[in-house]
Design a protein around this motif. Structure first.
Motif, PDB file in Angstrom:
ATOM      1  N   ALA A  61      -2.133  -3.126  10.090  1.00 33.35           N
ATOM      2  CA  ALA A  61      -1.805  -4.279   9.248  1.00 33.35           C
ATOM      3  C   ALA A  61      -2.651  -4.299   7.979  1.00 33.35           C
ATOM      4  N   ASN A  62      -3.943  -4.065   8.110  1.00 33.81           N
ATOM      5  CA  ASN A  62      -4.831  -4.126   6.950  1.00 33.81           C
ATOM      6  C   ASN A  62      -4.575  -2.997   5.953  1.00 33.81           C
ATOM      7  N   VAL A  63      -4.374  -1.790   6.441  1.00 33.98           N
ATOM      8  CA  VAL A  63      -4.103  -0.674   5.536  1.00 33.98           C
ATOM      9  C   VAL A  63      -2.747  -0.878   4.856  1.00 33.98           C
ATOM     10  N   GLY A  64      -1.747  -1.292   5.621  1.00 42.67           N
ATOM     11  CA  GLY A  64      -0.417  -1.513   5.047  1.00 42.67           C
ATOM     12  C   GLY A  64      -0.405  -2.580   3.973  1.00 42.67           C
ATOM     13  N   LEU A  65      -1.021  -3.715   4.251  1.00 41.47           N
ATOM     14  CA  LEU A  65      -1.053  -4.795   3.264  1.00 41.47           C
ATOM     15  C   LEU A  65      -1.941  -4.448   2.070  1.00 41.47           C
ATOM     16  N   SER A  66      -3.006  -3.690   2.301  1.00 43.20           N
ATOM     17  CA  SER A  66      -3.861  -3.274   1.186  1.00 43.20           C
ATOM     18  C   SER A  66      -3.110  -2.334   0.251  1.00 43.20           C
ATOM     19  N   LEU A  67      -2.359  -1.398   0.813  1.00 40.92           N
ATOM     20  CA  LEU A  67      -1.561  -0.500  -0.023  1.00 40.92           C
ATOM     21  C   LEU A  67      -0.476  -1.272  -0.770  1.00 40.92           C
ATOM     22  N   ALA A  68       0.130  -2.256  -0.100  1.00 39.72           N
ATOM     23  CA  ALA A  68       1.135  -3.093  -0.767  1.00 39.72           C
ATOM     24  C   ALA A  68       0.494  -3.900  -1.895  1.00 39.72           C
ATOM     25  N   HIS A  69      -0.729  -4.366  -1.670  1.00 41.22           N
ATOM     26  CA  HIS A  69      -1.455  -5.109  -2.704  1.00 41.22           C
ATOM     27  C   HIS A  69      -1.732  -4.225  -3.923  1.00 41.22           C
ATOM     28  N   LEU A  70      -1.924  -2.923  -3.698  1.00 49.26           N
ATOM     29  CA  LEU A  70      -2.148  -1.990  -4.798  1.00 49.26           C
ATOM     30  C   LEU A  70      -0.854  -1.613  -5.514  1.00 49.26           C
ATOM     31  N   GLY A  71       0.284  -2.091  -5.013  1.00 45.07           N
ATOM     32  CA  GLY A  71       1.549  -1.850  -5.683  1.00 45.07           C
ATOM     33  C   GLY A  71       2.428  -0.801  -5.037  1.00 45.07           C
ATOM     34  N   PHE A  72       2.002  -0.236  -3.913  1.00 48.98           N
ATOM     35  CA  PHE A  72       2.813   0.754  -3.223  1.00 48.98           C
ATOM     36  C   PHE A  72       3.855   0.065  -2.358  1.00 48.98           C
ATOM     37  N   PHE A  73       4.985   0.731  -2.164  1.00 52.78           N
ATOM     38  CA  PHE A  73       6.030   0.245  -1.272  1.00 52.78           C
ATOM     39  C   PHE A  73       5.729   0.800   0.123  1.00 52.78           C
ATOM     40  N   VAL A  74       5.491  -0.092   1.092  1.00 53.54           N
ATOM     41  CA  VAL A  74       5.014   0.287   2.421  1.00 53.54           C
ATOM     42  C   VAL A  74       5.988  -0.200   3.486  1.00 53.54           C
ATOM     43  N   VAL A  75       6.290   0.677   4.435  1.00 50.74           N
ATOM     44  CA  VAL A  75       7.020   0.299   5.642  1.00 50.74           C
ATOM     45  C   VAL A  75       6.096   0.545   6.819  1.00 50.74           C
ATOM     46  N   ALA A  76       5.812  -0.500   7.580  1.00 48.99           N
ATOM     47  CA  ALA A  76       4.999  -0.389   8.797  1.00 48.99           C
ATOM     48  C   ALA A  76       5.939  -0.362   9.989  1.00 48.99           C
ATOM     49  N   ILE A  77       5.704   0.573  10.904  1.00 45.89           N
ATOM     50  CA  ILE A  77       6.516   0.694  12.105  1.00 45.89           C
ATOM     51  C   ILE A  77       5.634   0.407  13.310  1.00 45.89           C
ATOM     52  N   ASP A  78       6.037  -0.570  14.097  1.00 44.79           N
ATOM     53  CA  ASP A  78       5.300  -0.895  15.317  1.00 44.79           C
ATOM     54  C   ASP A  78       5.888  -0.081  16.454  1.00 44.79           C
ATOM     55  N   ALA A  79       5.267   1.058  16.748  1.00 41.62           N
ATOM     56  CA  ALA A  79       5.753   1.961  17.795  1.00 41.62           C
ATOM     57  C   ALA A  79       5.038   1.730  19.114  1.00 41.62           C
ATOM     58  N   ASP A  80       4.264   0.679  19.202  1.00 40.29           N
ATOM     59  CA  ASP A  80       3.537   0.362  20.437  1.00 40.29           C
ATOM     60  C   ASP A  80       4.492  -0.361  21.389  1.00 40.29           C
ATOM     61  N   VAL A  81       5.296   0.430  22.084  1.00 37.91           N
ATOM     62  CA  VAL A  81       6.326  -0.117  22.961  1.00 37.91           C
ATOM     63  C   VAL A  81       5.676  -0.789  24.167  1.00 37.91           C
ATOM     64  N   GLY A  82       6.195  -1.940  24.517  1.00 34.88           N
ATOM     65  CA  GLY A  82       5.662  -2.666  25.661  1.00 34.88           C
ATOM     66  C   GLY A  82       4.572  -3.647  25.261  1.00 34.88           C
TER      67      GLY A  82
END
Length: 189
Positions: A61-82
């Motif tokens: 979450a922190n890396v994804g939102l930080s990259l988005a804050h820098l202007g990058f387009f980010v897709v985070a995938i929650d692959a933690d099934v269960g």
């Protein structure tokens, strides 16, 4: 007298250090300029660890939102099934209508499975499954490779980063999550 170094003499001068000129240091990260991304896009990064409870989801979450804050387009995938809880951490828990499993079953299209926030227009979340659900036996690394390929050919544009939140351990979920990744972020003690 205490503190006097001789009568009538001046106290010793402190040692002179060479004067340093203050140079303007150019950084990759400037306030008014978006950092440049080097390499093939999207950069697929999996956040993983061998054990649970070390902060993989928080780091994702922190890396994804930080990259988005820098202007990058980010897709985070929650692959933690269960134990899918990236949506909970981001405050999207009531917004999960469709998942990747439903996209693969042709119950919805990929664009419907994205969870978007009004505050972060360049950050999107995809959940593999709803919390506490089981995946079909055929789901594996090839499904995530298909997903990354589908993200590359989106009409809205290819994301700069795809960040995958990996399940704990080194079982089948781990193998599935790391299959499409080119880079790995290891979280541990």
């Amino acid at each position: 007298m205490v503190g006097v170094i001789g009568s009538g003499s001046t106290p010793p001068k402190p040692p002179r250090f060479p004067t340093l000129k203050l140079l303007a240091i150019r950084s990759v990260l400037q306030w008014n300029k978006k950092p440049e991304l080097v390499g093939e896009t999207p950069r697929v990064v999996v956040i993983t660890s061998g054990t649970g409870g070390v902060g993989k989801t928080t780091t994702t979450a922190n890396v994804g939102l930080s990259l988005a804050h820098l202007g990058f387009f980010v897709v985070a995938i929650d692959a933690d099934v269960g134990l899918s809880n990236l949506d909970l951490l981001l405050g999207f828990e009531n917004h999960v209508n469709y998942t990747v499993v439903e996209v693969l079953n042709c119950d919805c299209c990929l664009d419907q499975a994205f969870i978007r926030d009004k505050h972060w227009s360049n950050f999107e979340l995809l959940c593999i499954s709803k919390p506490r659900s089981k995946l079909p036996i055929g789901f594996g690394g090839k499904a995530l490779i298909w997903l990354v390929d589908a993200l590359k050919s989106r009409q809205e544009g290819c994301p700069d980063f795809v960040i995958i939140d990996c399940p704990a351990g080194i079982d089948a979920g781990f193998i599935s999550a790391i299959t499409p990744a080119a880079d790995i972020g290891w979280v541990g003690f």
